[in-house]
Structures are given as C-alpha cells and as structure tokens.
Write a protein that holds these residues in place. Structure first.
Motif, PDB file in Angstrom:
ATOM      1  N   GLN A  56      21.782  38.172  33.840  1.00 38.50           N
ATOM      2  CA  GLN A  56      23.083  38.821  33.769  1.00 38.50           C
ATOM      3  C   GLN A  56      24.025  38.192  34.785  1.00 38.50           C
ATOM      4  O   GLN A  56      23.633  37.888  35.913  1.00 38.50           O
ATOM      5  CB  GLN A  56      22.930  40.315  34.056  1.00 38.50           C
ATOM      6  CG  GLN A  56      24.163  41.110  33.696  1.00 38.50           C
ATOM      7  CD  GLN A  56      23.904  42.610  33.757  1.00 38.50           C
ATOM      8  OE1 GLN A  56      23.279  43.105  34.698  1.00 38.50           O
ATOM      9  NE2 GLN A  56      24.372  43.337  32.762  1.00 38.50           N
ATOM     10  N   VAL A  57      25.255  37.979  34.355  1.00 43.24           N
ATOM     11  CA  VAL A  57      26.228  37.331  35.228  1.00 43.24           C
ATOM     12  C   VAL A  57      27.534  38.114  35.121  1.00 43.24           C
ATOM     13  O   VAL A  57      27.821  38.700  34.076  1.00 43.24           O
ATOM     14  CB  VAL A  57      26.404  35.851  34.801  1.00 43.24           C
ATOM     15  CG1 VAL A  57      26.970  35.738  33.390  1.00 43.24           C
ATOM     16  CG2 VAL A  57      27.275  35.069  35.767  1.00 43.24           C
ATOM     17  N   ARG A  58      28.299  38.138  36.168  1.00 40.02           N
ATOM     18  CA  ARG A  58      29.585  38.847  36.092  1.00 40.02           C
ATOM     19  C   ARG A  58      30.557  38.076  35.203  1.00 40.02           C
ATOM     20  O   ARG A  58      30.602  36.834  35.277  1.00 40.02           O
ATOM     21  CB  ARG A  58      30.190  39.029  37.484  1.00 40.02           C
ATOM     22  CG  ARG A  58      29.429  40.031  38.294  1.00 40.02           C
ATOM     23  CD  ARG A  58      30.323  40.760  39.296  1.00 40.02           C
ATOM     24  NE  ARG A  58      29.507  41.759  39.968  1.00 40.02           N
ATOM     25  CZ  ARG A  58      28.815  41.529  41.068  1.00 40.02           C
ATOM     26  NH1 ARG A  58      28.896  40.368  41.666  1.00 40.02           N
ATOM     27  NH2 ARG A  58      28.078  42.481  41.589  1.00 40.02           N
ATOM     28  N   LEU A 106      27.041  46.273  32.958  1.00 43.43           N
ATOM     29  CA  LEU A 106      27.406  46.018  34.349  1.00 43.43           C
ATOM     30  C   LEU A 106      28.314  47.102  34.894  1.00 43.43           C
ATOM     31  O   LEU A 106      29.215  47.563  34.183  1.00 43.43           O
ATOM     32  CB  LEU A 106      28.198  44.718  34.404  1.00 43.43           C
ATOM     33  CG  LEU A 106      27.485  43.467  34.823  1.00 43.43           C
ATOM     34  CD1 LEU A 106      28.379  42.284  34.573  1.00 43.43           C
ATOM     35  CD2 LEU A 106      27.149  43.563  36.293  1.00 43.43           C
ATOM     36  N   LEU A 140      29.565  36.454  44.036  1.00 43.38           N
ATOM     37  CA  LEU A 140      30.546  36.598  42.950  1.00 43.38           C
ATOM     38  C   LEU A 140      29.907  36.671  41.569  1.00 43.38           C
ATOM     39  O   LEU A 140      30.368  37.395  40.697  1.00 43.38           O
ATOM     40  CB  LEU A 140      31.568  35.458  42.993  1.00 43.38           C
ATOM     41  CG  LEU A 140      32.480  35.441  44.221  1.00 43.38           C
ATOM     42  CD1 LEU A 140      33.435  34.257  44.160  1.00 43.38           C
ATOM     43  CD2 LEU A 140      33.267  36.741  44.355  1.00 43.38           C
ATOM     44  N   THR A 141      28.861  35.896  41.354  1.00 45.84           N
ATOM     45  CA  THR A 141      28.247  35.911  40.017  1.00 45.84           C
ATOM     46  C   THR A 141      27.299  37.095  39.858  1.00 45.84           C
ATOM     47  O   THR A 141      27.024  37.521  38.746  1.00 45.84           O
ATOM     48  CB  THR A 141      27.420  34.641  39.754  1.00 45.84           C
ATOM     49  OG1 THR A 141      26.340  34.598  40.691  1.00 45.84           O
ATOM     50  CG2 THR A 141      28.261  33.377  39.883  1.00 45.84           C
ATOM     51  N   GLY A 142      26.764  37.589  40.970  1.00 50.12           N
ATOM     52  CA  GLY A 142      25.766  38.653  40.904  1.00 50.12           C
ATOM     53  C   GLY A 142      24.365  38.122  40.625  1.00 50.12           C
ATOM     54  O   GLY A 142      23.435  38.894  40.409  1.00 50.12           O
TER      55      GLY A 142
END
Ligand code: SF4
Ligand code: SF4
Ligand code: SF4
Lengths: 686, 181
Positions: free
Chosen positions: A217-219, A634, A271-273
């Motif tokens: 999972q990515v922001r 998210l 920032l990306t998580g």
C-alpha cells in the motif's frame, strides 16, 4: 434450428484495455448471444463480465429509439421527431449561425471515447467538412503519463503485453486488471506458473492486489517517490545495471547526484507510507528477478505530479536494465491509431480563410463560456457524458443553459442528453461496420454489421453523411463531407500498403476471417535505439526542461486542501466503464455504486457509522452516499466509484496534471487531487 | 470406472471478475434474477464462484415432491422443467442456492452443466469464460492431487456431498500503510 443461427464478427469498442474481438450469434435478425472470438490471440475467446452482458445493451428497455426534441431545454417535455425534422432543425441553426458570424467558428463539438472505433471519428470529420470551427483538444485519461514516456524514450510505445508471460517479476503500479483488463491475467498467470512473482503497489486494496504475492500500500500520488526510493537503495548498494546505464542512458550523473543529495529514504518512508523493510524487499525483488516488468496504470498520473510519477517508474525500468527486454520493459499505453491514416479525423475541410480554435477537454465549459468573436453558440456532443464525468460541472450546467442549440448523440438518455435540445439515437457496434485497434494489445479486428439498427438508430458516420447532405441541399458547398462514401469504403481507405504490411494482410477483407496482429515493433526498444534527440533513454530530458518541467524525474508534493482533509479517489467499478453501465441489469444491484468507503478511524472522528447516509462535499459541490467502513482503506482517503445517478464528478477539483501538452495538446486532468469532507446526514436534514 | 462430473475451483486464482457468471447468463438466456452461477466474496477475503454442484446425494432430488430432478449416469443433476410446479421446496433445501426461482415462469431452474455444449464437445460456458483458470471440469471420483473437499466459507458439504473440489489459497504478504503521515 442451429442452421438459422448466423455468426458475425464484432469488436467491443469501449474505452478499455482489451478491445475484445467477439462472435455475435444472430437468429431472425436478433442478437441472441455473444462469445469471445477464439481466433483473437490476445482475448482468446473470452470476454469480460460486461462483454457477456451485451445483449442487455442492445435490447435495453432504456435504449433510445427515435430522434427526440424537448422544449424548453431540460424540461423533460420530450417529443418524438423524424430524422428529417431533426436534420432540418439542426441545419437551419447551423446556417443561421454561419450567416450571423460569417464563419462556422461558433459551432463546437465535444466527442471522446464512448465508442473508440475508427469510423466514429466521423463526428470530427463532419465538423472539419464545415471549414473552421471550434474543436476539442486534449485527453483526460492518460496524457500526462504519455508525455512522461515520450520525454524518456522519445516515443510513447508499449511492448506487446503477451510478452509478460516471460517475466520473472511483474510489478503493477496502480492498475486493477481484475476489473479493467482481465484478459491480461491470463498472461500474468502463465508467468506465475513458471515462478514469476506478482507485486501490486496501489493505495487501494483492489481485486488484483488481493491475488498478488505481495501487496504494497502506498499513499496516493507518491508512487514516483517510492520508485525513486527503490532506485536510491539499488544505486547505493550497487545493484543496478551499470552497463545498460553507461551505454544507453543520458543524465546518469545528475540523477545520481539528485538521488544522493535530495532523496532521503527517511522522507520516502514518511511520505509514501512504505516501511524500510518493504523498500528493501522491493529493491531485492528488482535486483534478484530478471526480466522484471513494470506496468504503470493511469490513476497515478491523474495527479498534479502525475507525469513525474510515471517518469520515475520508467526510470526504474531503465536503471534495472529492463527497457527493451522481452518479458521486462515498461507498459503504459500503446497508441495503435497513430499508425493509421485516420481519414475521418484528418478530413481536410474547405479553406474559408479562417482558422479553427480548440477547447481543452479538461476545462471545456469555462473556456467555452469565455469565447468571443464569435462566442460559442452550438454544441454537438457524441460518445460522451460530460455531466457525469467531467470536471467543472457548474460551468457545464451554465454552458448548456446559455447555448442556442445542443445536440447529443447517444444510445441512452444520459444526464447530458437530458440537458440537450435534440437527442439522436446512436447505433450499437453490432449495427454498423467499423475497425478497432487497442491501446494495449497489438491486434486489429473488423467489426461487422450483425443486426439492423435498433429502431431508428444511426451511426455517427451515417448521421454525418445525412446531415451534410441536407446542409448542402440548403446551401450548396457548405460541407465537403464525402456523403456518398460507405462505411466499407472508409475502412478500405484506412488500409494503405503500409498498414497492410504492418499487419501482414493482403486486404482488409482478410479480417473477415481472423483478426490480425501487428507484425513489427512489438517490442519497440529491442534494438535500444530510442527516439529521443540523443538516441538514448533520457533520465535527464532536455525537452522536458525546454517545456519548463524538471529535466529529471523529481518528486514534489502536491497541494492539499486543509479545509477538506480527505483525499477522494474515483476509480472504475467492476460493473461499468466510466458512466456506461448496461451490465448492471445482469450483474445485479450494484452495492458499490451508491457507497463511499472510508477508514474506520476517519469515520469515528466524524461520528459516522457503517451504513449511515453521509454527505460528501467540498467547495465544488456535494453528493450523498451510504458510508462503508473498511480498515483496508487508507486513513485520510475515501473511495467513490464513477457514474450513477448522482455522479461524483461534481466534487472534482478542475486541477491539471504537470504534463500532457506534448502528446494531446493539453495537460492531463489531476482527477485524483480532489479533497472532500464527509458528514453524517441527520434525519432533520433529509 | 465411475464418473461424476464436477467442478474444480481454484480459490487461489479467482479474482471475482464475474465473467463466468455473466457468460452463463449469456449462454443460457436466464432472466435478470436467475443466476445459475454466482460469484461472491467470502469473509476470508477470497472469492467463490459456484453453480449447482451436481451432488452425490442431491438434496433437491430427495425433497422434490414432483420428482422433477434426475441424476444422470455421468453424475449431472438435471431438473425437468415440465414437471416443476414451482413449489420452491428445492430452492430452500439446497445448501448452495443452486436452484433459482424464475418469477416469470414460476418455476425453479438451475445449472445444466451446459449439456447442449457438452453434447458438441464444448466446455461449460462458465469454464470457457474464466480468464484465470480458476474454474475447470473434473471427474470428482478421481480428484486431482493437491485439491481439498472444501474451503472456509463454503457451505457444509456433509449433507449432499457436492461434486466440487478446491485448490486452497496460499499465504500472501501484505504491507499496509500503518499510520497517518
Ligand atoms: S447443488 Fe443443490 S441443486 Fe445442485 S445437486 Fe446439489 S442439492 Fe441439488
Ligand atoms: S455449467 Fe453452464 S449452466 Fe452450469 S453454471 Fe456453468 S455456464 Fe451455467
Ligand atoms: S471467471 Fe474465473 S476468475 Fe472470474 S469470477 Fe469466475 S471463476 Fe473467478
């Protein structure tokens, strides 16, 4: 019984990766079922769920049967009119405007991807045949990413997706083939059966993510930064393809310096998580699996930094030496129509001494409202439903009120059709000839006329022929549209000797037997001769710099909106293609259609419980949905699917992506830079 | 050698795309509310695509007062529509909701294992349509290796001994964004 069955070849013309060749079974002039055409090497005899429901499209009780007129506009006072009346009304208006302004520049069209068959460019051809007019420019779907690809390799070409069977690692960045490109799973699974690893990187835990070996999972909007983070790890540990970089890449030193000085892994994680060990895992996967494919979806470029996201991921393919490698490489969009003459789209109109002007598809209504000398007065809409899909809905509503005449061609009474003066019933693809290529696979197929048009429906081409004929009767020489030319003759005209060679055909009639595959350029960078100025893969792009963009694939954080803290993503639903949802009747009550999904923690803060009716709003507008809580979503993000009765486009921001001009004439749409707030609707408000 | 036609469902591969469900409707022209094959998502997060399981001990057959059900030598369970009087006993008796009630015809109907296709050597429409190889036809009397009789979320198989086998789902790795930025 069986002898009465006639079988025809058709092609699904939706705005979709697969462009399936189908066989249509017709009994007594009625379409009774459809099948995939087994002779099509990509689709291999299978259709998606929506495709199998096509009889519901053709014979939907909601389909328009006759031309209709309403007065006043938007009143719903529809009356049936004949085609002759429709053509007379439209012609009278066109001629009157022509005389009033001394040109046809007050006439505009807005036509896009409702049917992407090559003969459907008849609408553009018809407007060209009027001389100067007001055109549509740009592409809301993929243009930012397309520019990114062009800056890097000089040309936007995607390799043959069937080659993914040779991959050892397949990384899908923000695409959901299980719902939108299901045929690709066949090729991906063939690779997996041979041991390939499937990774899905996506802010949304999609149906495709659910089957992947690794889901990361990515922001939203930070995919490019994640790619830069992986690049940094690989470079620092010396695990990149240095000989590829040395031989075939431009700008390595400045990129290296940028990674060293500006990309901090700590910041990437924040920032990306994506956690440090996962970043390391990704770096390991890329360096241990050869060849490795990157497939970049369209969602991650629907951002203000969308083009840069794509450039960063493409750079990762180059860095790992995968560009040009069969089973490796980078997949995005294959512009198959670029090979064709596109005679309708490029029809040369008469020279009236004036020049056409164009409106940007992503800011169409605001630009239209500001036109002067002459103002825009007439709008023709075909293969589009802007009131359900476009940004700037308020401006659209205003524009549709102010115009002197609005004509919409469609199969259904869409939201946009409801706001028109005249609605013309369009044929389905089973009812006229066409040819279709895909923006993904490399096949070309013929679409035959399997059944007669539904009631009085006509194709875009037939409408163009008949309307221009009428106009020329009223004012000789008004249009130079070749109104005698048949659909089959237009098809014939697309098959130049070059096209025949490219597809290995002796005549387009060969397609009546089997679809044809592109014989050349299935792997555009096999010889590593890039189409850039330098002939190399440009991590540093001088062209980008000249276009006032960063020369390197740099990351920059997008703007957000503090008063509306939740980012809204609006992906495709499994039941529909954008607002086209004929399959619903069979797929059944669409639970996702009227739902907003949010993270339970965001819900608690807003005192929203699962099942509550909520209002989703921002400065642009407001829609109502039922809340669904899902911990997989998210925090800080909500998901609403496109289309439906109260479409979500009224909440879109109208912001543009960073790129898009190069390929399509205007910047892409930053559809995912949309921010909203959610509140529970209490009973007294209802 | 005995024969019992049935399905093999690879839960590992199914992505819930519904092509099988729609292909069945397209092939058999079933009305909107009648779905001989249905795709659903299980609480485990996996998908399930089921039709009639052509059970070894078909409960539909046992309960039908009109004796409308027959079990063929190849194991396929068929319903004779002419005999069905629409009492819906089978609809409530089948643990898998296979018989579906056609409101228009006021009769039950269900998966025929695509007999007309079978007679001309074709696979069932749903199996032909599956993009991932998640659905296939097997003889459940000789179950393939590495298959199991049921998976979590599938209704109890003890009552009817359904002619379906499963490939189980492998463990997968998921990395969620854990906290807000
Ligand atoms: S699944 Fe239901 S309808 Fe089919 S054979 Fe078994 S009990 Fe009968
Ligand atoms: S075998 Fe035929 S009737 Fe049965 S579920 Fe599959 S497609 Fe439907
Ligand atoms: S077609 Fe195959 S993958 Fe798609 S839902 Fe059916 S069984 Fe699953």
């Amino acid at each position: 019984m069986l002898s009465d069955v006639k079988v025809f070849k058709n092609v699904c013309p939706r705005n979709c990766y697969n462009t399936c060749a189908m066989l249509s079974y017709v009994v007594d002039g009625k379409l009774i079922k459809v099948e995939g055409d087994p002779s099509h090497g990509y689709c291999q005899g299978r259709l998606c769920g929506k495709g199998y429901a096509y009889t519901r499209y053709v014979y939907s009780p909601k389909r328009l049967r006759y031309p209709l007129k309403q007065y006043p506009r938007g009143s719903g006072n529809w009356v049936r009119i004949t085609w002759e009346e429709a053509f007379n009304l439209i012609s009278a208006k066109l001629l009157e405007l022509n005389h009033r302004y001394g040109s046809n520049r007050s006439l505009a069209y807005n036509k896009c991807s409702g049917n992407v068959g090559i003969l459907h460019y008849a609408t553009e051809g018809m407007f060209n045949s009027f001389g100067s007019h007001t055109k549509l420019r740009g592409n809301p779907c993929m243009s930012a990413g397309m520019d990114a690809v062009e800056y890097s390799s000089g040309e936007g070409r995607s390799p043959d997706p069937e080659a993914m069977t040779n991959s050892k690692l397949i990384v899908i960045w923000g695409a959901n083939p299980a719902w939108t490109a299901v045929h690709q799973l066949n090729f991906i699974n063939q690779a997996r059966d041979k041991g390939a690893v499937l990774v899905v990187i996506d802010p949304v835990y999609t149906a495709t993510a659910a089957t992947a070996d690794h889901y990361i999972q990515v922001r939203p909007g930070t995919d490019g930064l994640l790619a830069l983070g992986i690049a940094k790890v690989l470079v620092e540990e010396g695990r990149y393809d240095s000989s590829f970089v040395k031989e075939h890449v431009v700008g390595w030193e400045s990129f290296y310096k940028y990674l060293q000085e500006k990309v901090s892994l700590e910041e990437v994680q924040r920032l990306t998580g994506v956690a440090e060990n996962v970043l390391q895992l990704l770096a390991d996967l890329y360096s241990q699996n050869d060849p490795a494919t990157n497939w970049c979806g369209y969602g991650l470029q629907r951002h203000q930094n969308g083009g840069q996201n794509v450039r960063a991921i493409y750079t990762l393919s180059a860095l790992t030496g995968n560009v040009g490698k069969i089973g490796g490489d980078f997949y995005y969009f294959h512009p198959s129509t670029d090979f064709f003459p596109m005679n309708l789209l490029n029809l040369q109109g008469p020279d009236d001494g004036q020049v056409s002007r164009a409106l940007d598809i992503n800011n169409y209504p605001s630009q239209a409202l500001s036109l002067v000398d002459p103002p825009m007065k007439f709008l023709w809409i075909a293969a589009r439903n802007p009131l359900s899909q476009d940004q700037e809905v308020q401006d659209w509503t205003r524009l549709l009120k102010e115009l002197e005449m609005v004509v919409t061609v469609d199969l259904f009474m869409t939201k946009t059709a409801e706001a028109s003066d005249i609605v013309l019933p369009a044929t389905s693809h089973f009812e006229d000839f066409d040819i279709n290529v895909s923006y993904w696979h490399h096949w070309l197929a013929l679409n035959q006329k399997a059944i007669e048009p539904y009631y009085e429906a006509k194709s875009d081409l037939e409408i163009a022929k008949e309307l221009t004929r009428r106009l020329n009767e009223l004012q000789p020489g008004f249009s130079n549209f070749p109104s005698e030319r048949t659909a089959e003759e237009w098809i014939e005209s697309e098959f130049t000797s070059e096209i025949l060679r490219l597809y290995g055909l002796s005549s387009w009639r060969d397609l009546e037997e089997v679809p044809a595959k592109l014989q050349f350029g299935n792997n555009p960078w096999l010889d590593l001769n890039f189409k850039t100025n330098t002939g190399k893969f440009e991590i540093f792009s001088k062209n980008a710099k000249d276009d006032k963009l960063p020369a390197l694939p740099r990351f920059w954080a997008e703007s957000s909106d503090l008063s509306f803290p939740l980012r809204m993503l609006t992906p495709q639903n499994i039941t529909s293609i954008h607002s086209q949802n004929w399959a619903l009747e069979w797929i059944g009550s669409d639970k996702r259609g009227n739902v907003v999904t949010l993270n339970p923690q965001d819900a608690v803060q807003r005192k929203v419980e699962d099942g509550d009716l909520v209002r989703i709003y921002n400065a642009q507008g407001s829609v109502t949905r039922k809340a669904r809580l899902n911990p997989e979503v998210l925090q800080g993000m909500v998901i609403i699917y496109q289309g439906g009765k109260e479409p979500v486009n009224s909440l879109l921001s109208g912001l543009s992506a960073d790129m898009g001009k190069k390929h399509s004439g205007s910047e892409g749409a930053a559809l995912y830079n949309a921010f909203v707030e959610v509140e529970k609707i209490v009973r007294s408000q209802i | 050698m005995t024969e019992q036609m049935g399905f093999l469902f690879n839960a590992e591969r199914c992505v819930g795309c519904k092509s099988c469900e729609m292909a069945c409707k397209n092939e058999n022209s079933t009305p909107a509310n009648v779905n001989w094959r249905r795709v659903s998502s299980l609480s485990t997060g996996n998908n399930l695509s089921i039709s009639c399981n052509h059970c070894e001990s078909p409960e539909c057959f046992r309960v039908c007062p009109q004796r409308a059900y027959v079990k063929r030598r190849d194991g396929i369970v068929m319903i004779n529509i002419n005999r069905c009087d629409g009492c819906m006993t089978c609809v409530s008796a089948c643990p898998y909701k296979a018989p579906q009630f056609d409101l228009e015809k006021q009769k039950a109907s269900k998966c025929t294992f695509c007999l007309p296709r079978r007679e001309v050597g074709l696979l069932p429409a749903c199996v032909s349509a599956c993009h991932t190889g998640a659905l296939s036809v097997i003889n459940t009397d000789q179950p393939p290796k590495n298959t199991v009789p049921t998976i979590e979320g599938f209704p109890d198989i003890r009552l009817t001994k359904p002619s379906i086998r499963f490939r189980p789902v492998k463990e997968k790795l998921r990395y969620w964004v854990s906290s807000k930025e």
